[in-house]
Design a protein around this motif. Sequence first.
Motif, PDB file in Angstrom:
ATOM      1  N   ALA A   1     -38.616  16.945 -13.965  1.00  0.00           N
ATOM      2  CA  ALA A   1     -37.961  15.667 -13.680  1.00  0.00           C
ATOM      3  C   ALA A   1     -38.288  15.180 -12.278  1.00  0.00           C
ATOM      4  O   ALA A   1     -38.567  13.992 -12.059  1.00  0.00           O
ATOM      5  CB  ALA A   1     -36.448  15.808 -13.848  1.00  0.00           C
ATOM      6  N   VAL A   2     -38.273  16.102 -11.300  1.00  0.00           N
ATOM      7  CA  VAL A   2     -38.617  15.723  -9.929  1.00  0.00           C
ATOM      8  C   VAL A   2     -40.054  15.231  -9.851  1.00  0.00           C
ATOM      9  O   VAL A   2     -40.355  14.214  -9.199  1.00  0.00           O
ATOM     10  CB  VAL A   2     -38.390  16.909  -8.970  1.00  0.00           C
ATOM     11  N   ALA A   3     -40.960  15.951 -10.513  1.00  0.00           N
ATOM     12  CA  ALA A   3     -42.363  15.537 -10.509  1.00  0.00           C
ATOM     13  C   ALA A   3     -42.547  14.165 -11.152  1.00  0.00           C
ATOM     14  O   ALA A   3     -43.339  13.346 -10.669  1.00  0.00           O
ATOM     15  CB  ALA A   3     -43.215  16.575 -11.234  1.00  0.00           C
TER      16      ALA A   3
ATOM     17  N   LYS B   1     -29.893  29.131 -14.163  1.00  0.00           N
ATOM     18  CA  LYS B   1     -30.902  30.015 -13.597  1.00  0.00           C
ATOM     19  C   LYS B   1     -32.012  30.343 -14.582  1.00  0.00           C
ATOM     20  O   LYS B   1     -32.905  31.107 -14.262  1.00  0.00           O
ATOM     21  CB  LYS B   1     -30.244  31.335 -13.136  1.00  0.00           C
ATOM     22  N   SER B   2     -31.979  29.807 -15.776  1.00  0.00           N
ATOM     23  CA  SER B   2     -32.994  30.113 -16.768  1.00  0.00           C
ATOM     24  C   SER B   2     -34.314  29.446 -16.395  1.00  0.00           C
ATOM     25  O   SER B   2     -34.371  28.477 -15.616  1.00  0.00           O
ATOM     26  CB  SER B   2     -32.545  29.642 -18.152  1.00  0.00           C
ATOM     27  N   PHE B   3     -35.381  29.975 -16.970  1.00  0.00           N
ATOM     28  CA  PHE B   3     -36.709  29.424 -16.708  1.00  0.00           C
ATOM     29  C   PHE B   3     -36.815  27.992 -17.207  1.00  0.00           C
ATOM     30  O   PHE B   3     -37.372  27.117 -16.530  1.00  0.00           O
ATOM     31  CB  PHE B   3     -37.758  30.304 -17.389  1.00  0.00           C
ATOM     32  N   LEU B   4     -36.245  27.730 -18.392  1.00  0.00           N
ATOM     33  CA  LEU B   4     -36.305  26.374 -18.946  1.00  0.00           C
ATOM     34  C   LEU B   4     -35.538  25.389 -18.069  1.00  0.00           C
ATOM     35  O   LEU B   4     -35.947  24.245 -17.888  1.00  0.00           O
ATOM     36  CB  LEU B   4     -35.748  26.371 -20.368  1.00  0.00           C
ATOM     37  N   GLY B   5     -34.407  25.850 -17.516  1.00  0.00           N
ATOM     38  CA  GLY B   5     -33.633  24.973 -16.648  1.00  0.00           C
ATOM     39  C   GLY B   5     -34.392  24.625 -15.382  1.00  0.00           C
ATOM     40  O   GLY B   5     -34.451  23.453 -14.974  1.00  0.00           O
ATOM     41  N   ARG B   6     -34.987  25.643 -14.746  1.00  0.00           N
ATOM     42  CA  ARG B   6     -35.767  25.380 -13.523  1.00  0.00           C
ATOM     43  C   ARG B   6     -36.976  24.524 -13.830  1.00  0.00           C
ATOM     44  O   ARG B   6     -37.330  23.622 -13.059  1.00  0.00           O
ATOM     45  CB  ARG B   6     -36.194  26.699 -12.885  1.00  0.00           C
ATOM     46  N   PHE B   7     -37.621  24.793 -14.955  1.00  0.00           N
ATOM     47  CA  PHE B   7     -38.803  24.011 -15.334  1.00  0.00           C
ATOM     48  C   PHE B   7     -38.429  22.554 -15.593  1.00  0.00           C
ATOM     49  O   PHE B   7     -39.159  21.630 -15.199  1.00  0.00           O
ATOM     50  CB  PHE B   7     -39.440  24.622 -16.586  1.00  0.00           C
ATOM     51  N   GLY B   8     -37.274  22.333 -16.236  1.00  0.00           N
ATOM     52  CA  GLY B   8     -36.846  20.966 -16.493  1.00  0.00           C
ATOM     53  C   GLY B   8     -36.559  20.201 -15.220  1.00  0.00           C
ATOM     54  O   GLY B   8     -36.905  19.023 -15.089  1.00  0.00           O
ATOM     55  N   VAL B   9     -35.921  20.888 -14.245  1.00  0.00           N
ATOM     56  CA  VAL B   9     -35.638  20.235 -12.967  1.00  0.00           C
ATOM     57  C   VAL B   9     -36.935  19.874 -12.248  1.00  0.00           C
ATOM     58  O   VAL B   9     -37.102  18.759 -11.739  1.00  0.00           O
ATOM     59  CB  VAL B   9     -34.759  21.146 -12.087  1.00  0.00           C
TER      60      VAL B   9
ATOM     61  N   LEU C   1     -43.716   8.394 -10.518  1.00  0.00           N
ATOM     62  CA  LEU C   1     -43.322   7.004 -10.753  1.00  0.00           C
ATOM     63  C   LEU C   1     -43.227   6.219  -9.456  1.00  0.00           C
ATOM     64  O   LEU C   1     -43.525   5.018  -9.418  1.00  0.00           O
ATOM     65  CB  LEU C   1     -41.987   6.951 -11.496  1.00  0.00           C
ATOM     66  N   TRP C   2     -42.809   6.866  -8.368  1.00  0.00           N
ATOM     67  CA  TRP C   2     -42.700   6.179  -7.078  1.00  0.00           C
ATOM     68  C   TRP C   2     -44.044   6.098  -6.364  1.00  0.00           C
ATOM     69  O   TRP C   2     -44.290   5.155  -5.597  1.00  0.00           O
ATOM     70  CB  TRP C   2     -41.694   6.914  -6.184  1.00  0.00           C
ATOM     71  N   THR C   3     -44.909   7.080  -6.592  1.00  0.00           N
ATOM     72  CA  THR C   3     -46.158   7.154  -5.825  1.00  0.00           C
ATOM     73  C   THR C   3     -47.239   6.257  -6.407  1.00  0.00           C
ATOM     74  O   THR C   3     -48.009   5.636  -5.648  1.00  0.00           O
ATOM     75  CB  THR C   3     -46.659   8.611  -5.781  1.00  0.00           C
ATOM     76  N   ILE C   4     -47.333   6.171  -7.732  1.00  0.00           N
ATOM     77  CA  ILE C   4     -48.428   5.427  -8.354  1.00  0.00           C
ATOM     78  C   ILE C   4     -48.451   3.958  -7.933  1.00  0.00           C
ATOM     79  O   ILE C   4     -49.517   3.448  -7.551  1.00  0.00           O
ATOM     80  CB  ILE C   4     -48.357   5.572  -9.893  1.00  0.00           C
ATOM     81  N   PRO C   5     -47.342   3.210  -7.958  1.00  0.00           N
ATOM     82  CA  PRO C   5     -47.427   1.810  -7.505  1.00  0.00           C
ATOM     83  C   PRO C   5     -47.844   1.672  -6.045  1.00  0.00           C
ATOM     84  O   PRO C   5     -48.636   0.781  -5.693  1.00  0.00           O
ATOM     85  CB  PRO C   5     -46.002   1.292  -7.724  1.00  0.00           C
ATOM     86  N   THR C   6     -47.348   2.560  -5.194  1.00  0.00           N
ATOM     87  CA  THR C   6     -47.722   2.498  -3.779  1.00  0.00           C
ATOM     88  C   THR C   6     -49.207   2.795  -3.604  1.00  0.00           C
ATOM     89  O   THR C   6     -49.904   2.134  -2.818  1.00  0.00           O
ATOM     90  CB  THR C   6     -46.885   3.502  -2.965  1.00  0.00           C
ATOM     91  N   LEU C   7     -49.700   3.792  -4.324  1.00  0.00           N
ATOM     92  CA  LEU C   7     -51.123   4.108  -4.261  1.00  0.00           C
ATOM     93  C   LEU C   7     -51.964   2.947  -4.763  1.00  0.00           C
ATOM     94  O   LEU C   7     -53.017   2.621  -4.187  1.00  0.00           O
ATOM     95  CB  LEU C   7     -51.413   5.367  -5.079  1.00  0.00           C
TER      96      LEU C   7
END
Length: 384
Positions: free
Chosen positions: A18-20, A7-15, A25-31
Amino acid sequence: MARAPGKSFLGRFGVHLAVAAFVILWTIPTLGILVSSLREKDQIVASGWWTALTTSTHMEAGRLASGSDQVEKDGRFLITGNLFGAGDGRKLTAFGIRAQAPAEFPAGTVADLGKGTTLQVNDDGSYVMSSPVAFEGDRGRRVYYAASIPPSFTAGNYKTVLFSEGIGRSFINSLTVTIPATVIPILIATFAAYALAWMRFPGRALLIATIIGLLVVPLQMSLIPLLKMYNGVGAFFGVPAKTYLGIWLAHTGFGLPFAIYLLRSYIAGLPREIMESARIDGASDFEIFVKIVLPLSFPVLASFAIFQFLWVWNDLLVAMVFLRTDADQMVLTARLNNLLGSRGGNWEILTTSAFVTILVPLAVFFSLQRYFVRGLLAGSVKGG
């Protein structure tokens, strides 16, 4: 008081970071494929897709008109013309007569070619070469120039691909293969998964072990034996080879082990109390399957449909073995493979074809993902 783990800020920020990163990585080749499919051929060769909204400059070479096109005026011989076509839209910034110095003279400059011969090339591509003596030879002089291309987009690539390259027919062929090859394994695997999860019969454990073992059998190893078996059975019953029925059965066979394993694992985890209550009320196994198991299993059905659809849609090997290679049965992947072999330099055709190919998988993925998430949320709430 200690903060709860995760629940820490660093943990949420890391998640979130990573999602971003995965999304990018998936969007750039398609674009990149989308932007390239909308650009002109010369622009694709000259610059990357990320420069599509800016004016790009690149070097080119051309030839002036030959001596047979010269005219005499005021005692000098002139050769005139234009390096660009009508409505080209490019702008010439510099030119040269040597490959070592292709941008030696700014546009509009009168360049001295020696012996009284001059050459002037303007920014619109028009040129005038003047000489005190008549030009000889039937081959025009080579000239180098730097041209700037303004950003422009066109839908002509899609018109060429869909109506001139046979992609439209291959698109229909791929749908003809993929839709039944996705529905048939789901229908068979759902019944099998329920039987293996909630019905007791002899040999049940052996069947489960066999299905798990089939998961590790390589497709390449079983492809040719399966084709021989299909041809033998087809010849016995008078069924012609290289038909859609063959590839439907092949994809069904290759997809069933994973489908049964995935669906059984999910169905076996459904609340036992619901099944027992239904049996007490007099419901048969078929009624329990249709009215209880299927609605609760929609999330896993959607997830397998996504996997199976994407795998069959992107398949090339099975299609090459079980289908003919003519236009009536050629799927999209085989058509793109042919285009790659015969048109390796036509990137506008390849990128457009590739984007047409991924449109349907993207639509299927996002539509089923929405229902998949909804099913997860609905099934996560248990009654008291």
